[in-house]
Design a protein around this motif. Sequence first.
Motif, PDB file in Angstrom:
ATOM      1  N   ALA B 426       0.864  -1.187   0.000  1.00 55.70           N
ATOM      2  CA  ALA B 426       0.000   0.000   0.000  1.00 55.70           C
ATOM      3  C   ALA B 426       0.896   1.230   0.000  1.00 55.70           C
ATOM      4  O   ALA B 426       1.971   1.214   0.594  1.00 55.70           O
ATOM      5  CB  ALA B 426      -0.890   0.022   1.244  1.00 55.70           C
ATOM      6  N   LYS B 427       0.459   2.260  -0.674  1.00 60.98           N
ATOM      7  CA  LYS B 427       1.193   3.525  -0.654  1.00 60.98           C
ATOM      8  C   LYS B 427       0.245   4.669  -0.962  1.00 60.98           C
ATOM      9  O   LYS B 427      -0.288   4.768  -2.061  1.00 60.98           O
ATOM     10  CB  LYS B 427       2.338   3.515  -1.670  1.00 60.98           C
ATOM     11  CG  LYS B 427       3.127   4.832  -1.696  1.00 60.98           C
ATOM     12  CD  LYS B 427       4.409   4.764  -2.484  1.00 60.98           C
ATOM     13  CE  LYS B 427       5.145   6.103  -2.424  1.00 60.98           C
ATOM     14  NZ  LYS B 427       6.437   6.058  -3.108  1.00 60.98           N
ATOM     15  N   HIS B 428       0.037   5.514   0.041  1.00 56.87           N
ATOM     16  CA  HIS B 428      -0.850   6.677  -0.136  1.00 56.87           C
ATOM     17  C   HIS B 428      -0.084   7.960   0.157  1.00 56.87           C
ATOM     18  O   HIS B 428      -0.638   8.910   0.688  1.00 56.87           O
ATOM     19  CB  HIS B 428      -2.062   6.573   0.796  1.00 56.87           C
ATOM     20  CG  HIS B 428      -2.796   5.269   0.680  1.00 56.87           C
ATOM     21  ND1 HIS B 428      -3.557   4.942  -0.413  1.00 56.87           N
ATOM     22  CD2 HIS B 428      -2.853   4.204   1.499  1.00 56.87           C
ATOM     23  CE1 HIS B 428      -4.070   3.730  -0.250  1.00 56.87           C
ATOM     24  NE2 HIS B 428      -3.659   3.259   0.907  1.00 56.87           N
ATOM     25  N   LEU B 429       1.198   7.941  -0.173  1.00 62.18           N
ATOM     26  CA  LEU B 429       2.023   9.122   0.111  1.00 62.18           C
ATOM     27  C   LEU B 429       1.525  10.348  -0.653  1.00 62.18           C
ATOM     28  O   LEU B 429       1.587  11.467  -0.145  1.00 62.18           O
ATOM     29  CB  LEU B 429       3.492   8.822  -0.227  1.00 62.18           C
ATOM     30  CG  LEU B 429       4.477   9.963  -0.024  1.00 62.18           C
ATOM     31  CD1 LEU B 429       4.497  10.449   1.428  1.00 62.18           C
ATOM     32  CD2 LEU B 429       5.888   9.545  -0.445  1.00 62.18           C
ATOM     33  N   ASP B 430       1.034  10.121  -1.885  1.00 61.43           N
ATOM     34  CA  ASP B 430       0.529  11.268  -2.657  1.00 61.43           C
ATOM     35  C   ASP B 430      -0.610  11.970  -1.911  1.00 61.43           C
ATOM     36  O   ASP B 430      -0.696  13.193  -1.883  1.00 61.43           O
ATOM     37  CB  ASP B 430       0.092  10.839  -4.066  1.00 61.43           C
ATOM     38  CG  ASP B 430      -0.759   9.572  -4.070  1.00 61.43           C
ATOM     39  OD1 ASP B 430      -0.964   8.971  -2.982  1.00 61.43           O
ATOM     40  OD2 ASP B 430      -1.226   9.177  -5.160  1.00 61.43           O
ATOM     41  N   GLU B 431      -1.428  11.169  -1.260  1.00 67.64           N
ATOM     42  CA  GLU B 431      -2.520  11.728  -0.476  1.00 67.64           C
ATOM     43  C   GLU B 431      -1.969  12.455   0.772  1.00 67.64           C
ATOM     44  O   GLU B 431      -2.504  13.486   1.190  1.00 67.64           O
ATOM     45  CB  GLU B 431      -3.488  10.595  -0.088  1.00 67.64           C
ATOM     46  CG  GLU B 431      -4.711  11.012   0.720  1.00 67.64           C
ATOM     47  CD  GLU B 431      -5.647  11.970  -0.003  1.00 67.64           C
ATOM     48  OE1 GLU B 431      -5.492  12.196  -1.214  1.00 67.64           O
ATOM     49  OE2 GLU B 431      -6.540  12.520   0.689  1.00 67.64           O
ATOM     50  N   CYS B 432      -0.899  11.913   1.349  1.00 66.99           N
ATOM     51  CA  CYS B 432      -0.254  12.598   2.488  1.00 66.99           C
ATOM     52  C   CYS B 432       0.243  13.977   2.057  1.00 66.99           C
ATOM     53  O   CYS B 432       0.060  14.967   2.766  1.00 66.99           O
ATOM     54  CB  CYS B 432       0.931  11.792   3.010  1.00 66.99           C
ATOM     55  SG  CYS B 432       0.497  10.219   3.767  1.00 66.99           S
TER      56      CYS B 432
END
Lengths: 334, 777, 171
Positions: B426-432
């Motif tokens: 999972a990777k939601h860094l763009d949302e961070c």
Amino acid sequence: MDPFEHHNAATVAGAIELLTGNATGAQAARPISGGTDLLTTMKAGLRAPVRLVNLKTVRGLDSIVDYAGTLRLGALVTLDTLEHNGLVAERYRALADAAGLAASPQLRNMGTLGGNLAQESRCAYYRNADFPCWLKGGTVCYAREGDNAHHAVFTDDSPCVTVHPSDPATALLALDATLTIQGAAGERRVPIGDFFTLPRADHRQLTILGPADLITGIELPPLPAARSASRYLKAMDRATWSFALAGVAVALTWTAPGSGLIESVRIALGGVAPVPRRAAAAEDYLVGKQLNAATAAEAGRLAVQGAASLAHNAYKVRLLAGLVARALAATVPT
Amino acid sequence: MVRVVRTKVEIEGRTHEEVVVVEGEEPAAWAAGELHHVGQATVRVDGVERVTGSARYTSDMQLPGMLYAAVARCPHPHARLRSLDTRAAEALPGVRAILTHENAPPIPWHGKASRVFDTELRHEGDEIAAVAADDPETAERAARLIRAEYEVLPYVIDAEVAMRPDAVQVHPDGNVLKDEDGNEGETYTRGDVAKGFGAADVVFEGRFSTAAQMHNALETHGSVVAWDGPTLTIYDSTQAIFNVRNRLAQSLGLPLTDVRVIKNYVGGAFGAKLGAYKQTLIAALLARSTGRPIHLMLDRRAENLVAGHRAPSIQHIKVGARKDGTLTALEMRIICPIGAFGMWAPSVGGPAKEMYTIPNMHIQTFGVRVHTGSHSAFRAPGYVEGAVALEGALDEIAAQLGLDPLAIRLKNYAAKDPGSDQAFTAKHLDECYRRGAERFGWAGLRKDLTAARKASGAGSAGTALLRGIGMASQNWGGGGGPTAQALCRINSDGSVDVQCGSQDLGTGTRTVLAQIAADALHLGMDRVRVLLGDTDKPYAPLSGGSMTVASVGPAVRMAADEARKQLLEIASAFMDTAPDRLEIRDGRIVRQGQADRSMSIADVLKEIGDYQIIGKGFRGPNPPEIIRTWGAQFAEVTVDPVTGHVQVVRMTGVYDTGRVINPLTYTSQIHGGIVQGMGLAVTEGRTLDPTSGKSLNANLEEYKLPTIADLPQIDVTWIGEPDFQANHLGAKGIGEPPIIPTPAAIANAVADALGVRVFDLPITPERVLTALAGGMA
Amino acid sequence: MAEEIQLRVNGQAHNVTLPATRTLLDALRGDLGLTGTKKVCDQGQCGACTVLRDGMAVYSCLTLAIECGDSEITTIEGLAAPDGTLHPIQQAFLDCDGLQCGFCTPGQVLAAKALLDRRPQPTAADITRGMAGNLCRCGAYPGIIRAVEQAAQRGAGTSPAHSQAGASGGG
């Protein structure tokens, strides 16, 4: 800590007697009030007094009394009291600010003004028993060639490049305080500028205090209330609870209330020399001048004249000049 | 029936293969609908003990007949012990035993490189003798009275000097750690760096450095130990009770059954307490020779000399990019002095390898032994330091290209692992980034600051506060993995204890595990007690690497789940209903759809008498995908151009670490990471005397921990999307992620404020004023 | 040199014989078994050993025990009621998660007590200044600030330590 005898003194004379004529050097008997400096030196193995003489049991040493405009502070007044006392804050703001900027709340509750003035160097080499430094009786000032980022920029040929750590001392120098010292030979009154002394080969300490001398009081001369002001500013390497990288106290009198024209001024510098020092050239320059950004900046420049930085503390010269200017500017009536 | 599987586990930025023993089936992904406690802000289950002073830390242990011990230490960075005279110490009333190299067994320590009391002393603070006495003052005084004569030997404390062929050697096998092929340093390569730089329109090259950060956990390292016949009980201030047990058993030649390690509360650890330290062995030896329990806690000075630190770093970095901001190549040469007995180099290159899609890369990392105490893990070792250079270089490239720092990070966003091309779970860094920038007001502030600077004319000549903003990204493991085991026991009165040899460092582990167990049991938290910190409990890994929730949590859930299933199976016999048609509701066992057909748990348990229901749980293998945690931080600072003081005014942090079990303690972890990161950025650093090699600030006066007055406003939020590919809880660790981007974001904000970068951390007044004066900071 | 003195701690008198070198911190922990007060730096550089001496926050590591014979000492053990009811400041530290490892917490709680005794409705600046003598390595400062604020709102400034209830030493 090595074992010691502990005596509660009932009177100043009694304390002096208890302090007189036992061991010398690191073993010499010591007075204890707040204990916030002395006990750290004992725990670090720098001092191993054979006897401690408790001054807190002497009555009357913690009073603040107004004698016709002269404020007399007992030596055992705590830094916390100094910070919050109405008379001090109103008339000698530099001192209240300096006390409030020193150490931490608990240390200000414990530490006394007399002890604060008599405290020892905080130089890392001095405080570490593994370094037999010059100030401790050795032959080498390790800070000169070592890490001296926090050390003196005015050394005045002192073999030791420590800085005096006291904030109140700087304020008291600007406020022209006089100390009362009692010793075996009786009582002396000493202007604070003479109380601190550059260490010499035959006198390796930062004050004139002899082994059985006690500071008993500190006197602040009157200032014309309506046309005087004082400030203390301190630069630290974190937001609070740190010894000064530099401390600046200014106390000045204007020709008339609100004139902004300086009649007299005293500027004291702390954290930049083995003892607190006056910025005489800056003071001379300012007398008769209108205080503004330009004259304050020029005073700052003059205050660092003659500074000779060590390998790692050139930044302090710039800092000090700026802080002097800022402290002066802070006194401008609004 | 047990099965054996292989899986990959990441700890502190290093991945290794682990064999997992699997028994039974792990529960399925935990849907939000099943949860009543997990996800709720929950005050600590051990909070009352902590606020009343009744929590017993190792240093608080007082056993009958206990003696206090103190250690005498070498004052030189490198010396040979010529002679020891212990007579004065022995003569002191109350002294019960003195151990030295002459009378202690020569038990090897630091691998085979040294022993418990060595005669070649390789760092200031190296142990030369230990004293046990009736009270702490006597022990400390006796240690001071031990007279030692040394032959003072040449030393090296500067890593760059230590790398030279003619340098003083700390050990016979050379100062620089070697890789598997025997070459100095570790090398990582991908793509073709020369080609990458050839394709670049702009290149930034710089030398960054970070200082030794001392953990200075408020409780020092130490142990209280007691022998009872052949068995040794150790109360230890540790984050790894099983490591301590293994090590002590091995050193003393004891079976594991004869060593028990207990840690109820620990006063901070931060990575420095991941294994056994020498003082624990010394305490055990003193206890054996005196026949009395021994209390041996390090003093603050020793804590700073011998108990680990974050290794300093020197980082030469070169980054190339195209005009549009696409990164083409990165080169790093990293040098870390790791102390006299360091055995690994921190993963300073970690952020560069994984954070952005940089196709061409060459990173060399040198772990260099020098004559200081050894480094140890410290909250995201390497990654914190590496982020400073990487994120700083990125800002410099962005500035050269006139790009928004946030834009260049998005431009080079890595949706897959750029080194292996493998997927992330999972990777939601763009949302961070998006949420962080919005909460912080990034775009508006950038515009305002640029306009204000244009209006005032760029200049550092003024005396007004300078304001700046900066940001940085974070990647880290935190996925945990096997091995972790737990038991869940339902007692005859319906109370439940969860048993697991994990540790709560103040991170909230006990509370989080109680929430998990309560939800798995369908019971209230007041019924559940979590028992940790004892090697008599099932195995759990060290509490580090941000792995506790993701490693131990699933095992505890499974154990509690198994216990609940057994309870239902037992109830089914008395309720005449198939177990899968029963459920637990409000402390009763209820037949589904028939609320009137129920039985209290107490009544079911009464039926089975003293039988304890025991559920077993384990942590299963990891998936093949890469598990990572992500985050972004934004910083606002002011810099006083007169005093050089940097005040961090505001920090915004947004995190993606899967499901958040306890928002209250989760937030506290982020606060703590930011405060410690701020320390590294602006106030903290060990200073060594250049003329003697000795530490000058092995205390809390000259080593500047942040105070409450240094605190910025901190705004924290998180994505919270469960990562069920990582584990069935969907949760990952938050211990280390929050410290990683903080120093980088602050350093970038200071560079923004000053208009000139300070490349060396901490950014002290000295460095700020030197930079403003136009000199080398 | 040992001296027999009476230490009054949390409203209870203890007759103890102590060497002059013993700090109040070591006496509390070793001689009285009150281990809630923590030893961290032993040099007055951290605040963990904070206790109240006649209502005033002091560092017990820089206080000689034999000088405390005339003082009323309050430690963390003296705040909560015997039935376990937490002092409002303790409750606030718990509710606001103003702690992590908890090792600095007893000192923090007592520093907060001294602050609120003096300033029952402190400003943000008062809190920062009043709590500046207590380091927290875990960085729980945001929770600590919230805890002091919450305790003030709940009137903790007028709540004596349990052991001080009815005594005059609280203010």
